[in-house]
Each structure stands twice: as C-alpha cells, then as structure tokens.
Design a protein around this motif. Structure first.
Motif, PDB file in Angstrom:
ATOM      1  N   LYS A 108      34.030  38.087  34.155  1.00 44.66           N
ATOM      2  CA  LYS A 108      33.941  36.647  34.397  1.00 44.66           C
ATOM      3  C   LYS A 108      34.632  36.291  35.726  1.00 44.66           C
ATOM      4  O   LYS A 108      34.138  35.495  36.518  1.00 44.66           O
ATOM      5  CB  LYS A 108      34.613  35.913  33.226  1.00 44.66           C
ATOM      6  N   ARG A 109      35.763  36.910  35.960  1.00 42.97           N
ATOM      7  CA  ARG A 109      36.506  36.644  37.191  1.00 42.97           C
ATOM      8  C   ARG A 109      35.702  37.085  38.423  1.00 42.97           C
ATOM      9  O   ARG A 109      35.772  36.479  39.477  1.00 42.97           O
ATOM     10  CB  ARG A 109      37.867  37.356  37.133  1.00 42.97           C
TER      11      ARG A 109
ATOM     12  N   GLN B 287      33.757  30.050  40.893  1.00 44.21           N
ATOM     13  CA  GLN B 287      34.975  29.233  40.925  1.00 44.21           C
ATOM     14  C   GLN B 287      36.191  30.034  40.477  1.00 44.21           C
ATOM     15  O   GLN B 287      37.274  29.897  41.034  1.00 44.21           O
ATOM     16  CB  GLN B 287      34.790  28.001  40.052  1.00 44.21           C
ATOM     17  N   LEU B 288      35.990  30.882  39.484  1.00 41.00           N
ATOM     18  CA  LEU B 288      37.107  31.686  39.003  1.00 41.00           C
ATOM     19  C   LEU B 288      37.488  32.729  40.067  1.00 41.00           C
ATOM     20  O   LEU B 288      38.668  33.016  40.281  1.00 41.00           O
ATOM     21  CB  LEU B 288      36.709  32.369  37.685  1.00 41.00           C
TER      22      LEU B 288
ATOM     23  N   GLY C 140      37.136  32.241  43.191  1.00 40.01           N
ATOM     24  CA  GLY C 140      37.830  31.461  44.216  1.00 40.01           C
ATOM     25  C   GLY C 140      39.278  31.187  43.866  1.00 40.01           C
ATOM     26  O   GLY C 140      40.115  31.025  44.743  1.00 40.01           O
ATOM     27  N   LEU C 141      39.556  31.134  42.583  1.00 42.73           N
ATOM     28  CA  LEU C 141      40.934  30.877  42.135  1.00 42.73           C
ATOM     29  C   LEU C 141      41.790  32.140  42.197  1.00 42.73           C
ATOM     30  O   LEU C 141      43.000  32.068  42.111  1.00 42.73           O
ATOM     31  CB  LEU C 141      40.913  30.432  40.667  1.00 42.73           C
TER      32      LEU C 141
ATOM     33  N   CYS D 223      43.487  35.907  43.176  1.00 40.80           N
ATOM     34  CA  CYS D 223      44.016  36.742  44.259  1.00 40.80           C
ATOM     35  C   CYS D 223      43.978  38.190  43.740  1.00 40.80           C
ATOM     36  O   CYS D 223      43.730  38.417  42.552  1.00 40.80           O
ATOM     37  CB  CYS D 223      45.417  36.293  44.652  1.00 40.80           C
ATOM     38  N   PRO D 224      44.192  39.184  44.610  1.00 38.11           N
ATOM     39  CA  PRO D 224      44.081  40.574  44.152  1.00 38.11           C
ATOM     40  C   PRO D 224      44.891  40.869  42.896  1.00 38.11           C
ATOM     41  O   PRO D 224      44.463  41.633  42.023  1.00 38.11           O
ATOM     42  CB  PRO D 224      44.601  41.376  45.356  1.00 38.11           C
ATOM     43  N   ASP D 225      46.047  40.237  42.792  1.00 35.92           N
ATOM     44  CA  ASP D 225      46.906  40.444  41.625  1.00 35.92           C
ATOM     45  C   ASP D 225      46.170  40.179  40.310  1.00 35.92           C
ATOM     46  O   ASP D 225      46.377  40.881  39.315  1.00 35.92           O
ATOM     47  CB  ASP D 225      48.132  39.527  41.760  1.00 35.92           C
ATOM     48  N   ASP D 226      45.293  39.165  40.310  1.00 35.23           N
ATOM     49  CA  ASP D 226      44.568  38.830  39.089  1.00 35.23           C
ATOM     50  C   ASP D 226      43.702  39.999  38.634  1.00 35.23           C
ATOM     51  O   ASP D 226      43.594  40.286  37.442  1.00 35.23           O
ATOM     52  CB  ASP D 226      43.683  37.594  39.305  1.00 35.23           C
TER      53      ASP D 226
ATOM     54  N   TYR E  82      54.320  47.565  37.160  1.00 32.72           N
ATOM     55  CA  TYR E  82      53.665  46.451  37.851  1.00 32.72           C
ATOM     56  C   TYR E  82      53.927  45.101  37.162  1.00 32.72           C
ATOM     57  O   TYR E  82      53.980  44.055  37.821  1.00 32.72           O
ATOM     58  CB  TYR E  82      52.151  46.704  37.930  1.00 32.72           C
TER      59      TYR E  82
ATOM     60  N   LEU F 289      55.942  42.306  38.581  1.00 36.18           N
ATOM     61  CA  LEU F 289      55.725  42.029  40.004  1.00 36.18           C
ATOM     62  C   LEU F 289      54.627  41.002  40.238  1.00 36.18           C
ATOM     63  O   LEU F 289      54.602  40.319  41.256  1.00 36.18           O
ATOM     64  CB  LEU F 289      55.377  43.327  40.766  1.00 36.18           C
TER      65      LEU F 289
ATOM     66  N   LYS G   9      51.227  38.637  38.028  1.00 41.52           N
ATOM     67  CA  LYS G   9      51.029  37.578  37.036  1.00 41.52           C
ATOM     68  C   LYS G   9      51.356  37.989  35.604  1.00 41.52           C
ATOM     69  O   LYS G   9      51.545  37.136  34.748  1.00 41.52           O
ATOM     70  CB  LYS G   9      49.594  37.073  37.116  1.00 41.52           C
TER      71      LYS G   9
END
Ligand code: SF4
Ligand code: SF4
Lengths: 443, 205
Positions: free
Chosen positions: B120-121, B126-127, B129-130, B132-135, B172, B175, B177
């Motif tokens: 989904k991400r 839109q997701l 766009g929200l 960052c690599p961490d996600d 990790y 560090l 989310k």
C-alpha cells in the motif's frame, strides 16, 4: 494582493539569525508532550480523511500528517541525533526559506487548528499543538499573515479586535437597551454598564455591536428574564475575542487576556461570562491562565452554561412552539472538542425548539466550519476556507434543517458565506437568539 | 549460550536502553505547569484514550479505513507473536502444539498484514508521498522478522537467519519510526490527559 508581497518580501529578507530565532521559539514551545508527539507519527495516513481540507481537496498537502511532517522534519534535523547523522533515512530537513514558506502554507493556509485529526490519529498525536509551535516560530520571524496580525494589533491598541471606539460601544449598548425595553415592555430592562460588584461580567464578540446587535439583545433578554445580576464593561474588557490564540504569540495573547482580567478586578465581578464564541471561550477559559502564568481569582463560564442552569433551575421558562422549524446545531471546535462545552447547548435547544436534529457527525467528532484558526482574518486563503467549509455545508444539507444554530460569531460569519456559496437557504442563529425567541415572560 | 542468542539479547538491550534514552530526552523538555482550572479528570481521559478511545467504532479514521486498520492490527499481533517465539527459541522453551498452531496463524496474519501495508505504501501515491526511506526499512525489517519466525516453526534450521534478522531489527528499532512501540504509550497518555482535563474525554453524550 499587496499583503502577499509583504509576506513574500519578508521571506526574501530572512537572515540566518531569523531562522535561529524561529528555531529557538519553536524549541521553547515544546514540552515533553510535544517531544513525544514529534517522535510518534508512523505515516499511516489514516488521519487524511479526518481533515475537512483533505475531504474537500484530497491533495497530499492537505493530509494532517504531511503538515506535521514538514515540522517534524525540521525538528529531526535540528534536535535529534538520527536527524543529524542520517537525515535522508529519517526524513530530516533543514529550516530554510523554502521550508519556512511550506510551513506558512501548511499551518496558516491549510489548517484551522480544529483538532479533528488529533482524535482520529492512530497514535494519538495532538497535531495542533505542533502547528501552534510552528505558528509561533513563524511569528518570531515576522511571518504571520499581515491581516491576521492586524486583528491582534487592533486588540492590543484599541482593546477590541475591530477598533470600536468607547463612544460607539457605549452608544450601541444604550441603543440596544432601548430596543430591549421596547421589546419586553419593561423600562427596567437594562444592559448595565460598569455595574460595580455585579455577579457576572458579560463579554461579547465585537461583531455583535458592529453587525449583529440583535444577538447581544437576545443575550440581554435572557439575563433580564432570569433577573440576573450582570454587567458589561464600558472600556477595555468587553471584547471576548483573542486572535493571539491564532498568531500564537503568547505575550500578545496574554496582554489581550489581561484586558478581561483587569476589567474583572476593576468591577469586582465574581464570574467572567464568555458570550457565544468558540475561540473566545478557549482563549479566556483555557489558554488565558497559561499565557499569564497564573490562575484566575475568578470563575470563567460560557453563557451556554448559564442558560442551561437557568432552564434547569426554572429561572427562565421556554415555549418550544415558538421555534418549530427544523433546527440543527454546529459544534465550534474551540468550544466543544477543545473546550469541553458539549451538552449544555443541546439541553437548552431541546427545551427551546420542537424540531431539533443533530448533524452527523457531531460533538467531539464535529467538522470545523472552515473559519477557525484565524482563517476568517486571512484573506489570502479565502478560497480554501470556502472550499474546506464544503464539508460543513454537506452536513447542514444532510440534516434537512432550516435553522443552523452556531454558538460562535466567527463560525456564524463563515456559515453565512457558506450559506450563499452552497445555497443552503438556512437561517443562522445563536443559542441565545433561539432562547430569546422562546422565552415566556416571567409573571 | 550460543553467540546468536547472545547477539539477540545484546541487540534487545541496546533497543531498550536507547528507547529509555530517547524517553529521558523527551522528558527533559519538561512538564507544562497548568494554571487553568480543570473541567474534567485527566486520569479518566487517559483511561479512555487507552480503552474505549481505541475501539474501531470510536474513530472515524478507523471506521472509514477498516481494511488498513485490520492489516495494522494483524501485523502488530504477528510482530508480538514473533517476539514471543524468539523468546522461546532463545531460552529453549518447548511450546505445546496448540500454541505453535496459534502462533502460526498469528504470524501468517502478521506477514499478510505487514506486506500488504508495504504494498500500500508503494502503490498509493499519497501514502508514498508521506513516506521517507525509514518507513520502508521499518516495515520490511518487521515483516521479514515475522515471516522468518513463521518459517522457523516449520524449520528450526532457519533459526540462524531469523536471529540475524532479529538483531538487525532490534538495532534499528529505536533509530527510526519503530520507536513508536514506546512513544505510542506516552503520546496516547498525553492526548488522554489533555482531553480528559478539558472534559472532552470520555465523551459524555
Ligand atoms: S487541526 Fe483540523 S484543519 Fe488542522 S490538520 Fe488537523 S483536521 Fe486539518
Ligand atoms: S494518523 Fe497519526 S500516526 Fe498516522 S499518519 Fe496521521 S498523524 Fe501520523
């Protein structure tokens, strides 16, 4: 639009010292709650549909989490180890001109600080707290939209946000008093001014003397019917509004709050009564003591609570058959979600009308009308304000109501514009107007 | 103790200590002294925030996004189950077949939930766009961890790979989310206290 240029040129003129100042003010606004919020967003995006901006225009920029991310990216870059070591990985970004511009657009231009996203956030982030910190930082950099700042300046300079002179105010009060005496047939019906030691000091939105005198007359009629011991202040301390809540300059907001506190001391009143105004209630009841860093030596109540007590205690009698048209109720965010005044207005309306129906959703889940957060004072965002208000317009249409009751004069202004724009064909009234209409004169 | 077991325990200690450090760091921002008179009870607000306030019907955002909510729930259930299995594996606990069966169901759900959220991400603009690599990293590390836990229940020989991945995940975790595993609680506490004090939580209607 000259104002746009003013903000643009201020952006162009920003120096490194301005950015540092902004960051310092931002940092100063953060306590452990905010630090926790800034560490919590999981970018799930579930808050998107909770925001009326996003509901009416589903761009990425309107997602609450995106607005939050702009701010937390700066927080990460400047105040966290990972943000300094691996900015690309955790999405940390520098606070530069582009970012300042994005902050303005997000926190002034796409947010009414309504808090609907807070209660819908998967984690529980109170996003407006962070948006307020960002507004304060922008303020410290001279980046508050000038018309919003002008409203604050009016209050600081003139004691009320519409620069009403003392003479105009006093004459209007006297004129309304005459009207009230005519309406009630009682020459003793008064709008007392500066009555020393009165139980209640009643405060109003300057829109009332300026544009909606009937609204003030309705409140006065309720006090008259309840035989209340109340007064208005003739000078400094009659205006309940405080746009310092929106430019987020605590010092200025505190100075404006002090007008009320000083009037209470001057007149020796026991309770400060806030007229029907969402942000005015929030500012005086909740934020004022925080801005002044001391507890008030008096109580603060909304006139809605008083009317509820009058009905409950039988101090006023109402005939609901005077209001038979279908009525619905708008919940101002600062009064209900952020203010905790939720049921009083409902109990009163149920006694004052025969056909009361709730909007869906309502109460803590209500949608902002789109005029909150100082939006009504920022001309540059008018189109977005009207568009985002489409959500409220849909709710009103779906309710089938012919009368929309809004216990807030800012909301009323916005609702009047929505009424035209979305052809709602409704009447918009305050709770006091409905009550005044239904009053059975005391024997 | 086997070196990999020790590695997992050390990585776990690192995760806990770093989270404690982050918590202390957030705490160092100080507490806001409040001067306004409360209208409600912050304790009741906190209780509501952690109970009824988390129910799917209490939040429109959940009601409108039930599949995502469900995916998130089974993903998290899978992660917790995988940690339970990890504990059992390290300390050599013999699990009854019924528990292993339950763990398999929960981890299958976790894998499906985790990878569906990952998809989904990637695919929802839109997701994306929200994000960052961490996600992506956080999701991938967690989903893989659950997948490897599931495979370990069938093939204990895979323990080495699973534990190596667990070490990566634990190192990790604080560090990026994944730190929300801790901050979720403090954030919800503050939200509940704020709205409880103002008389908004619990809703009275
Ligand atoms: S506070 Fe209201 S307007 Fe602002 S982002 Fe949240 S839901 Fe949207
Ligand atoms: S719901 Fe909360 S955690 Fe999820 S993206 Fe929105 S702000 Fe972040």
């Amino acid at each position: 639009m000259p104002e746009l240029d003013e903000l643009e040129s201020r952006l162009d003129a920003l120096t490194e010292a301005d950015f540092q100042q902004g960051l310092e003010v931002f940092r100063g606004k953060l306590k452990k709650a905010e630090a926790s919020y800034l560490n919590s967003c999981v970018h799930c995006g579930l808050c998107a549909s909770s925001c009326h901006y996003h509901r009416m225009d589903s761009t990425l920029e309107n997602i609450p989490a995106h607005k939050l991310e702009l701010i937390s990216s700066v927080f990460k870059r400047n105040f966290t180890t990972m943000g300094r070591i691996a900015p690309g990985l955790v999405g940390a970004k520098p606070f530069d001109r582009e970012m300042a511009k994005a902050w303005i657009d997000a926190v002034f231009g796409r947010c009414s600080l309504c808090g609907r996203c807070s209660i819908n956030c998967t984690i529980g982030i109170a996003l407006p707290k962070i948006f307020r910190a960002a507004r304060a930082a922008l303020g410290a950099m001279g980046l508050v939209p000038p018309d919003l700042q002008a409203t604050v300046d009016n209050s600081l300079l003139h004691g009320n946000n519409m620069a009403v002179t003392k003479q105009d105010w006093v004459e209007t009060v006297q004129w309304i008093e005459e009207e009230l005496q005519l309406e009630t047939g009682d020459p003793g019906a008064k709008l007392p001014l500066d009555k020393q030691g009165a139980k209640f000091l009643f405060t109003v939105n300057p829109r009332e003397p300026k544009f909606f005198p009937l609204s003030l007359q309705a409140s006065a009629k309720v006090f008259w019917a309840a035989k209340e011991d109340w007064t208005l202040a003739s000078d400094g301390g009659w205006d309940l509004t405080n746009y310092g809540l929106f430019n987020c300059n605590d010092e200025q907001a505190g100075t404006i709050t002090k007008h009320l506190v000083d009037a209470m001391a001057r007149l020796g009143c026991k309770t400060l009564v806030i007229g029907e105004c969402g942000h005015g209630y929030g500012a005086a009841r909740w934020e004022g003591p925080e801005w002044l860093r001391k507890s008030y030596p008096f109580e603060v109540k909304s006139i809605l609570e008083l009317m509820d007590e009058y009905v409950r205690d039988g101090r006023i009698q109402l005939d609901p058959s005077k209001n038979t048209a279908p009525v619905t109720l708008h919940d101002p965010c600062n009064l209900v979600r952020h203010g905790g005044i939720c049921e009083a207005q409902r109990r009163v309306l149920r006694k004052a009308t025969t056909n009361f129906t709730e909007m869906t959703p309502n109460r803590v889940e209500n949608f902002c009308c789109g005029g909150g957060g100082g939006q009504l004072a920022m001309a540059r965002y008018k189109q977005r304000r009207i568009q985002s208000g489409g959500m409220k317009a849909e709710q009103i249409k779906a309710s089938g109501a012919k009368v929309v009751v809004a216990p807030c004069h800012n909301c009323i202004d916005q609702l009047m514009e929505l009424n035209k724009e979305y052809q709602l064909n409704v009447q918009i009234k305050t709770v006091a107007e409905m009550v005044a209409e239904a009053l059975i004169p005391n024997p | 103790m086997e070196p990999l077991h020790l590695g997992v325990l050390l990585a776990g200690a690192w995760a806990i200590l770093t989270l404690v450090f982050l918590h202390l760091n957030a705490k160092a921002y100080g507490k806001r002294t409040l001067y306004s008179k409360p209208a409600g009870d912050s304790v009741q607000g906190v209780v509501y925030a952690f109970t009824k306030g988390m129910a799917p019907w209490a939040k429109e955002s959940v009601r409108m996004n039930l599949p995502s909510y469900a995916a998130g729930m089974v993903f998290h259930a899978g992660v917790f189950t995988a940690f339970g299995l990890l504990f059992a594996a390290i300390f050599g606990l013999e699990l009854p077949p019924s528990l292993v069966f339950l763990a398999r169901i929960l981890t299958v759900g976790g894998v499906l939930g985790g990878f569906s959220l990952f998809g989904k991400r990637i695919f929802k603009p839109q997701l994306r766009g929200l994000s960052c690599p961490d996600d992506f990293v956080a999701n991938l590390l967690s989903s893989l961890f659950v997948l490897l836990a599931l495979t370990w229940t069938f093939s204990p020989a895979l323990a080495g790979v699973w534990m190596s991945e667990a070490i990566l995940l634990l190192v990790y975790a604080p560090l990026g989310k994944i730190r929300h595993c801790f901050f979720f609680f403090t954030t919800r506490y503050h939200l509940g206290a704020f709205f409880g004090r103002r008389g908004t939580f619990p809703p009275r209607a």
